[in-house]
Scaffold this motif. Sequence first.
Motif, PDB file in Angstrom:
ATOM      1  N   TYR A   1       0.396  -1.349  -0.176  1.00  0.00           N
ATOM      2  CA  TYR A   1      -0.270  -0.183  -0.207  1.00  0.00           C
ATOM      3  C   TYR A   1       0.955   1.205   0.028  1.00  0.00           C
ATOM      4  N   GLY A   2       2.633   1.053  -0.468  1.00  0.00           N
ATOM      5  CA  GLY A   2       3.094   1.791  -0.184  1.00  0.00           C
ATOM      6  C   GLY A   2       2.469   3.535  -1.166  1.00  0.00           C
ATOM      7  N   LYS A   3       1.801   3.376  -2.553  1.00  0.00           N
ATOM      8  CA  LYS A   3       1.180   4.597  -2.807  1.00  0.00           C
ATOM      9  C   LYS A   3       0.358   5.198  -1.740  1.00  0.00           C
TER      10      LYS A   3
ATOM     11  N   ALA B   1       2.108   7.251   0.861  1.00  0.00           N
ATOM     12  CA  ALA B   1       2.385   8.420  -0.092  1.00  0.00           C
ATOM     13  C   ALA B   1       1.489   9.907   0.009  1.00  0.00           C
ATOM     14  N   ARG B   2      -0.038   9.154  -0.311  1.00  0.00           N
ATOM     15  CA  ARG B   2      -0.450   9.471  -0.501  1.00  0.00           C
ATOM     16  C   ARG B   2      -1.919  10.993   0.858  1.00  0.00           C
ATOM     17  N   GLN B   3      -0.938   9.482   1.549  1.00  0.00           N
ATOM     18  CA  GLN B   3      -2.136  10.381   2.822  1.00  0.00           C
ATOM     19  C   GLN B   3      -0.733  10.829   3.532  1.00  0.00           C
ATOM     20  N   MET B   4       0.642  11.117   3.572  1.00  0.00           N
ATOM     21  CA  MET B   4       1.249  11.397   3.495  1.00  0.00           C
ATOM     22  C   MET B   4       1.005  12.847   3.437  1.00  0.00           C
TER      23      MET B   4
ATOM     24  N   VAL C   1      -6.062  17.666  14.760  1.00  0.00           N
ATOM     25  CA  VAL C   1      -7.220  17.007  14.631  1.00  0.00           C
ATOM     26  C   VAL C   1      -6.840  16.394  13.160  1.00  0.00           C
ATOM     27  N   ALA C   2      -7.261  17.758  12.222  1.00  0.00           N
ATOM     28  CA  ALA C   2      -6.577  16.767  11.281  1.00  0.00           C
ATOM     29  C   ALA C   2      -5.457  16.042  10.126  1.00  0.00           C
ATOM     30  N   MET C   3      -5.277  16.517  10.459  1.00  0.00           N
ATOM     31  CA  MET C   3      -3.320  15.816  10.844  1.00  0.00           C
ATOM     32  C   MET C   3      -3.607  15.311  10.995  1.00  0.00           C
ATOM     33  N   THR C   4      -3.599  14.570  12.601  1.00  0.00           N
ATOM     34  CA  THR C   4      -4.104  13.049  13.047  1.00  0.00           C
ATOM     35  C   THR C   4      -4.598  12.345  13.002  1.00  0.00           C
ATOM     36  N   GLY C   5      -5.955  13.249  12.389  1.00  0.00           N
ATOM     37  CA  GLY C   5      -6.275  11.013  11.726  1.00  0.00           C
ATOM     38  C   GLY C   5      -5.625  10.670  10.796  1.00  0.00           C
ATOM     39  N   ARG C   6      -5.744  12.119   9.346  1.00  0.00           N
ATOM     40  CA  ARG C   6      -4.554  11.343   8.511  1.00  0.00           C
ATOM     41  C   ARG C   6      -3.669  10.254   8.909  1.00  0.00           C
ATOM     42  N   LEU C   7      -2.806  10.870  10.246  1.00  0.00           N
ATOM     43  CA  LEU C   7      -1.673   9.821  10.252  1.00  0.00           C
ATOM     44  C   LEU C   7      -2.041   8.845  10.598  1.00  0.00           C
ATOM     45  N   TYR C   8      -3.287   8.561  11.833  1.00  0.00           N
ATOM     46  CA  TYR C   8      -4.115   7.409  11.945  1.00  0.00           C
ATOM     47  C   TYR C   8      -4.713   7.085  10.137  1.00  0.00           C
ATOM     48  N   THR C   9      -4.824   7.106   9.582  1.00  0.00           N
ATOM     49  CA  THR C   9      -5.139   6.594   8.302  1.00  0.00           C
ATOM     50  C   THR C   9      -3.931   5.794   7.405  1.00  0.00           C
ATOM     51  N   ALA C  10      -2.704   6.778   7.587  1.00  0.00           N
ATOM     52  CA  ALA C  10      -1.634   6.218   7.051  1.00  0.00           C
ATOM     53  C   ALA C  10      -1.413   4.972   7.736  1.00  0.00           C
TER      54      ALA C  10
ATOM     55  N   SER D   1      -2.128   2.563   9.344  1.00  0.00           N
ATOM     56  CA  SER D   1      -3.231   1.772   9.347  1.00  0.00           C
ATOM     57  C   SER D   1      -2.628   0.695   8.184  1.00  0.00           C
ATOM     58  N   LEU D   2      -1.920   1.819   6.839  1.00  0.00           N
ATOM     59  CA  LEU D   2      -1.999   0.981   5.433  1.00  0.00           C
ATOM     60  C   LEU D   2      -1.200  -0.017   6.294  1.00  0.00           C
ATOM     61  N   TYR D   3       0.554   0.461   7.274  1.00  0.00           N
ATOM     62  CA  TYR D   3       1.329  -0.088   7.880  1.00  0.00           C
ATOM     63  C   TYR D   3       0.237  -1.340   8.653  1.00  0.00           C
ATOM     64  N   LEU D   4      -0.221  -1.119   8.730  1.00  0.00           N
ATOM     65  CA  LEU D   4      -0.827  -2.604   9.892  1.00  0.00           C
ATOM     66  C   LEU D   4      -1.231  -3.112   8.856  1.00  0.00           C
ATOM     67  N   LYS D   5      -2.286  -2.877   8.331  1.00  0.00           N
ATOM     68  CA  LYS D   5      -2.521  -3.906   7.218  1.00  0.00           C
ATOM     69  C   LYS D   5      -1.470  -4.624   6.134  1.00  0.00           C
ATOM     70  N   GLY D   6      -0.370  -3.991   6.128  1.00  0.00           N
ATOM     71  CA  GLY D   6       0.808  -4.661   5.399  1.00  0.00           C
ATOM     72  C   GLY D   6       1.296  -5.404   6.102  1.00  0.00           C
ATOM     73  N   ALA D   7       1.139  -5.923   7.318  1.00  0.00           N
ATOM     74  CA  ALA D   7       1.850  -5.916   8.147  1.00  0.00           C
ATOM     75  C   ALA D   7       2.036  -7.733   8.422  1.00  0.00           C
ATOM     76  N   SER D   8       2.983  -8.950   8.558  1.00  0.00           N
ATOM     77  CA  SER D   8       2.854 -10.348   8.894  1.00  0.00           C
ATOM     78  C   SER D   8       2.916  -9.993  10.339  1.00  0.00           C
ATOM     79  N   HIS D   9       1.929 -10.111  11.433  1.00  0.00           N
ATOM     80  CA  HIS D   9       2.493 -10.575  12.709  1.00  0.00           C
ATOM     81  C   HIS D   9       1.060 -11.494  13.069  1.00  0.00           C
ATOM     82  N   THR D  10       2.054 -12.816  13.937  1.00  0.00           N
ATOM     83  CA  THR D  10       0.524 -13.985  14.162  1.00  0.00           C
ATOM     84  C   THR D  10      -0.785 -13.227  15.171  1.00  0.00           C
ATOM     85  N   LEU D  11      -1.344 -14.190  15.159  1.00  0.00           N
ATOM     86  CA  LEU D  11      -2.407 -13.960  15.948  1.00  0.00           C
ATOM     87  C   LEU D  11      -2.453 -13.256  17.370  1.00  0.00           C
ATOM     88  N   SER D  12      -1.461 -14.607  18.505  1.00  0.00           N
ATOM     89  CA  SER D  12      -0.712 -13.867  19.635  1.00  0.00           C
ATOM     90  C   SER D  12      -0.307 -12.811  19.836  1.00  0.00           C
ATOM     91  N   GLN D  13       0.908 -11.830  19.087  1.00  0.00           N
ATOM     92  CA  GLN D  13       1.482 -10.481  18.957  1.00  0.00           C
ATOM     93  C   GLN D  13       0.718  -9.651  18.827  1.00  0.00           C
TER      94      GLN D  13
END
Length: 273
Positions: free
Chosen positions: A121-123, A126-129, A144-153, A155-167
């Motif tokens: 989700y790199g592109k 970058a768009r969210q940044m 507030v707006a900057m923080t909201g967009r930071l959370y969105t950015a 979340s994309l790193y979380l979405k692409g992560a490879s953590h186990t359920l226990s983690q």
Amino acid sequence: MNTNYKNSYKATEKELVSLAVYNVGYQKCNPLYQWGPGIRDHYLIHYVISGKGCLQVKKQAHNLRAGDSFLVYPETEAAYTADEAEPWEYAWVGFNGSDAPIILKATDFSSQHPVIVNTPYGKEIARQMLHIYEARGNDFESAVAMTGRLYTALSLYLKGASHTLSQNNYHTYVQKAVAYISAHYSYPITVADIADYVGLSRSHLFRSFETVLQISPKEYLTQFRIKQACYLLKQSNLSVTAIANSVGFESSLYFSKAFKKEKGMPPREYRYK
């Protein structure tokens, strides 16, 4: 010919909140343009839009190219340099807050390996940044707006992560505990109170904190209270005793000892330094 091109923004006020943007920007670098070596007082993520460069941290060199990301951790010496033939351009965002280490622990970044190659989700990241940069400003609405967009950015790193359920379970427990601490630190809460709220034994809560944050729940609670005290010492006229009471210490003497242990100086000295 100087082709270095940079757009950046730095926040002038950094309130003690769960997550806050410290700076954000975009830069198209000259060949061999370098930042550092130096340290930051916050987390700083770069996403490489084009070109190549090298991150050096903890005596390790990481060669990066378009589509990669790297994270500079607080108080960690780092340097990064644009390639001579294909200098990189990147977008970045700097941030901190009580949510920051918990969120980042759930990504594929780590202090041992602070890069993500071929960032999922790199592109969009970058768009969210760039969206964060577009929302820049020092008023409350912009923050507030900057923080909201930071959370969105993030979340994309979380979405692409490879953590186990226990983690992920550990992260859920710690996030719930941190939320409880944020809301109740001014009261004389204990680690047992936190464990009861999260629904864990004290030993399981301890293991969760050690896994995610590498500190104990008691250490986190103390550090959180001291951080709030630092803000009050600088931004208010409250007495040291009043500040101790305000951040959950029942004894001003114990507060002063804990503060000196954490900051290397007593509260009164910190206030006027």
